[in-house]
Write a protein that holds these residues in place. Structure first.
Motif, PDB file in Angstrom:
ATOM      1  N   GLU A  44       0.753  -0.966   0.227  1.00  0.00           N
ATOM      2  CA  GLU A  44       0.517   0.300  -0.034  1.00  0.00           C
ATOM      3  C   GLU A  44       1.414   1.416  -0.020  1.00  0.00           C
ATOM      4  O   GLU A  44       0.639   2.064  -0.775  1.00  0.00           O
TER       5      GLU A  44
ATOM      6  N   ARG B 160       2.741   2.056  -3.446  1.00  0.00           N
ATOM      7  CA  ARG B 160       1.337   2.429  -4.827  1.00  0.00           C
ATOM      8  C   ARG B 160       0.917   3.632  -3.961  1.00  0.00           C
ATOM      9  O   ARG B 160       0.819   4.697  -4.811  1.00  0.00           O
TER      10      ARG B 160
ATOM     11  N   ALA C 238      -6.116   2.932  10.257  1.00  0.00           N
ATOM     12  CA  ALA C 238      -4.149   3.582  10.008  1.00  0.00           C
ATOM     13  C   ALA C 238      -4.002   3.356  10.738  1.00  0.00           C
ATOM     14  O   ALA C 238      -3.939   4.060  12.036  1.00  0.00           O
TER      15      ALA C 238
ATOM     16  N   ALA D 178       1.846   9.305  -5.484  1.00  0.00           N
ATOM     17  CA  ALA D 178       2.249  10.720  -4.768  1.00  0.00           C
ATOM     18  C   ALA D 178       3.244  11.520  -5.867  1.00  0.00           C
ATOM     19  O   ALA D 178       3.406  12.341  -6.082  1.00  0.00           O
TER      20      ALA D 178
ATOM     21  N   GLN E  81       4.067   4.449   5.171  1.00  0.00           N
ATOM     22  CA  GLN E  81       4.059   4.812   3.719  1.00  0.00           C
ATOM     23  C   GLN E  81       4.911   6.031   3.525  1.00  0.00           C
ATOM     24  O   GLN E  81       5.244   6.334   3.010  1.00  0.00           O
TER      25      GLN E  81
ATOM     26  N   ARG F  92      -0.272   4.264  13.444  1.00  0.00           N
ATOM     27  CA  ARG F  92       1.176   4.894  13.500  1.00  0.00           C
ATOM     28  C   ARG F  92       2.151   4.190  12.781  1.00  0.00           C
ATOM     29  O   ARG F  92       2.522   4.931  11.635  1.00  0.00           O
ATOM     30  N   ARG F  93       2.478   3.421  12.486  1.00  0.00           N
ATOM     31  CA  ARG F  93       3.188   2.050  12.251  1.00  0.00           C
ATOM     32  C   ARG F  93       3.231   2.677  10.388  1.00  0.00           C
ATOM     33  O   ARG F  93       3.976   2.450   9.539  1.00  0.00           O
ATOM     34  N   THR F  94       1.357   1.956  10.344  1.00  0.00           N
ATOM     35  CA  THR F  94       1.234   2.093   8.672  1.00  0.00           C
ATOM     36  C   THR F  94       1.667   3.414   8.214  1.00  0.00           C
ATOM     37  O   THR F  94       1.852   3.814   6.828  1.00  0.00           O
TER      38      THR F  94
END
Lengths: 236, 407
Positions: free
Chosen positions: B9, B12, B325, B17, B333, B327-329
């Motif tokens: 994710e 992606r 989501a 961005a 990202q 924090r780690r996610t």
């Protein structure tokens, strides 16, 4: 069965120095399964703060909050994130969709965070979009959709994880009356299917769709009443 | 949500961005591109200098010792060496007689004299007088014809063997073998040509030299000369043992008392290699420090743009957090996004520096070391993660309520 149990919930905001704002000053509310509740109150009454706490976006300063019999008042960020992901479906006044992603991906997003595999994700997202009547718009991006359609995408996103409650914050605030009514029809359908809905609004007209209204004033529950002449919307 | 999901994710979102902000991404990447180009070009240049040096050093021959008045790498005041007695031919004769661990001994003397062939003239040829043994006690090889024979050497015959540069200068279009060149005032017949050695120090290689029999040299230019003695150690002999034996012989030959210090040096290729390695290490350290600075600046650029990106997408972060989501996610990202920008920069840098290294190869024979490709990729990833961390951390700590309210 009670889903939400709030006992003596207080929330203070430190405004720097000795100044403290008491947004909630001891709220007791219980909400059971398949209820349809509207939270009302003028601005400054603490209804946004209450909504944030119920939605596990924020934690109370003091007081007990049990969600499905689990104490969430002292949970950390990541534990709250998990509750938000699995148990709560948010519908916001400003839709809050990811602008650069299409409807399908927006609806899939909570499932991604839930760690559900791609094919299952797609299936569930398509079902949710069908349920809100947008099966033919899945590849459209938010800016290619009307306000009502955007809110439908947001509702699909809220429904897709089969949460314990749907938490809607002024869901019709950015829509015209006709579109707003359509959205309320959708909520009625969702409610009929057994979902628990909590509606935060300042419009009497919208609140009357609910079965129960909780009125806040100055950080306290002023009135907690059943709606006698409920406005029931149907498609026609 | 498992890690793989988060990476997928994250990738992606990162590509989204980057594509959405093409110009900004390109400009941000530029810092990394320049950094990687300068680091790789630095590595390529050092590789070139190294190769050039190895080439030069091999001209001295492995396992060849040089008995000389002067050390190649001196640690003391130069006047001490200058005031030493000359090394006479007799030392070479003593070594030949007494040394047991040597393969070949070749005394040689050098002078600079003009050398002529018909109209062509080479002013600064190094005229070297030596014996037939020289070819076995040096790093030189014959490419055409042959080296001096024992008879020619002992008899002081007027023959010579010439280096590659001498051929280029005097015989641009013809075969030099059999021709006569005028060394000083006397004619010498060319019997052989040597392989080109190249190298950093033209004077130490055979390229500019004209080799004539030692006897002829002494007759023509005088016999009272300081001699260099090339000594090839026997195969398999321990070089330290050989040196020890030679020291004994030379000290005796020169009549040194046990309390006297050596008044000569035993030079070898190894000594130069060691000294030079230290020298290139310093160049490399300074070079990589300076080029590293440009990478550092590039990293700051990335950090800056990531901060902007986090601020710009506060609302998006709020939405993602609201619907689950962790924090780690969010951290992952944004780390992925900065890493990808840097990685693209690194790859672009490599794509640019490869043709540049081919160009550099024309000036200084070199090649981009393969290891630098891996290093460049790792460096750009590290820069991405390091410079992306602070902005990503800030994003991950955002309070969802505040982030959602952000316009």
């Amino acid at each position: 069965m009670e889903i939400i149990k709030l006992q003596q919930i207080k929330k203070y905001y430190d405004m720097g120095g000795a100044e403290e704002v008491h947004a909630l000053r001891g709220v007791d509310v219980n909400i059971g399964q398949n209820e349809y509740v509207a939270i009302m109150g003028p601005s400054g009454s603490g209804k946004s703060t209450l909504m944030n706490i119920i939605g596990c976006l924020d934690t109370p300063t003091t007081g007990l909050y049990e969600f499905n019999k689990v104490n969430v008042s002292d949970m950390n960020d990541d534990q709250l994130a998990k509750i938000r992901n699995k148990e709560i479906g948010f519908v916001f006044q400003t839709f809050n969709l990811l602008a650069r992603s299409n409807a399908l991906h927006n609806v899939e997003l909570p499932l991604i965070y839930a760690g559900i595999n791609k094919s299952e994700r797609r299936k569930l997202a398509m079902q949710a979009l069908e349920q809100v009547g947008l099966a033919d718009r899945v590849m459209h991006k938010p800016n290619e959709l009307s306000g009502g359609q955007r809110q439908r995408v947001a509702i699909a996103r809220a429904l897709v994880t089969s949460p314990s409650i749907i938490l809607a914050d002024e869901p019709t605030g950015n829509l015209d009356t006709k579109t707003g009514d359509e959205i309320m029809v959708l909520f009625e359908e969702i409610h009929k299917k057994g979902n628990t809905i909590i509606l935060v609004t300042h419009e009497e007209y919208i609140a009357e769709h609910a079965k129960r209204i909780i009125r806040l004033r100055d950080g306290l529950v002023e009135i907690d009443e059943h709606v006698k002449r409920r406005k029931i919307m149907n498609g026609e | 949500m498992n890690f793989l999901f988060e990476i997928k994710e994250g990738l992606r979102i990162a590509f989204y961005a980057i594509r959405a902000n093409k110009m900004r991404s390109v400009l941000t990447t530029l810092g990394i591109v320049i950094g990687i180009v300068s680091v790789t070009m630095m590595a390529t240049a050092i590789e070139g200098v190294d190769r050039k040096f190895q080439e030069s050093a091999s001209a001295f021959g492995a396992n060849v010792l040089y008995v000389q008045k002067f050390p190649w790498v001196g640690h003391e005041d130069w006047s001490i060496y200058r005031n030493r007695r000359d090394i006479p031919l007799k030392v070479a004769e003593d070594i030949e007689q007494h040394a047991t661990m040597v393969e070949a001994v070749a005394a040689n003397v050098i002078t600079v004299r003009p050398t002529q062939f018909e109209e062509r003239n080479m002013k600064n040829a190094f005229i070297t007088g030596t014996t037939d043994q020289y070819i076995y006690a040096s790093g030189t090889n014959v490419s055409d014809g042959r080296f001096l024979s024992q008879e020619e050497s002992n008899g002081g015959r007027p023959v010579c063997v010439i280096g590659a540069n001498v051929v280029e200068n005097l015989f641009p279009n013809q075969d030099p073998i059999g021709k006569f060149v005028k060394v000083g005032s006397l004619p010498y017949q060319i019997i052989g040509v040597l392989e080109k050695q190249g190298g950093l120090f033209g004077i130490f290689t055979s390229d500019n030299r004209v080799y004539i029999p030692l006897k002829s040299f002494m007759n023509q230019f005088g016999s009272k000369r300081d001699v260099t003695i090339n000594i090839a150690a026997k195969k398999g002999a321990d070089i330290e043992d050989v040196k020890e034996e030679l020291r004994g012989i030379i000290r005796k030959s020169r009549g040194l008392k046990p309390s006297d210090a050596d008044d000569f040096n035993l030079n070898e290729q190894e000594l130069l290699v060691t000294t030079f390695s230290g020298f290139t290490a310093v160049i490399a350290a300074v070079g990589f420090f300076i080029t590293g600075l440009s990478l550092f600046v590039g990293g700051i650029g990335i950090m800056n743009i990531m901060f902007v990106s986090v601020t710009e997408r506060t609302k998006e972060i709020g939405i993602r957090k609201a619907i689950g989501a962790k924090r780690r996610t969010i951290l992952i990202q944004f780390l992925i996004e900065s890493s990808i920008i840097c990685l693209l920069g690194g790859l672009l840098g490599l794509i640019i520096s490869y043709p540049l290294s081919l160009l550099a190869d024309k000036i200084l024979p070199t090649a981009m070391p393969l290891s630098i490709v891996g290093i460049a990729i790792i460096i750009s990833l590290v820069v991405g993660v390091v410079s992306g961390f602070l902005p990503a951390y800030r994003a991950s700590r955002l309070n969802p309520v505040d982030a959602l309210r952000y316009e």
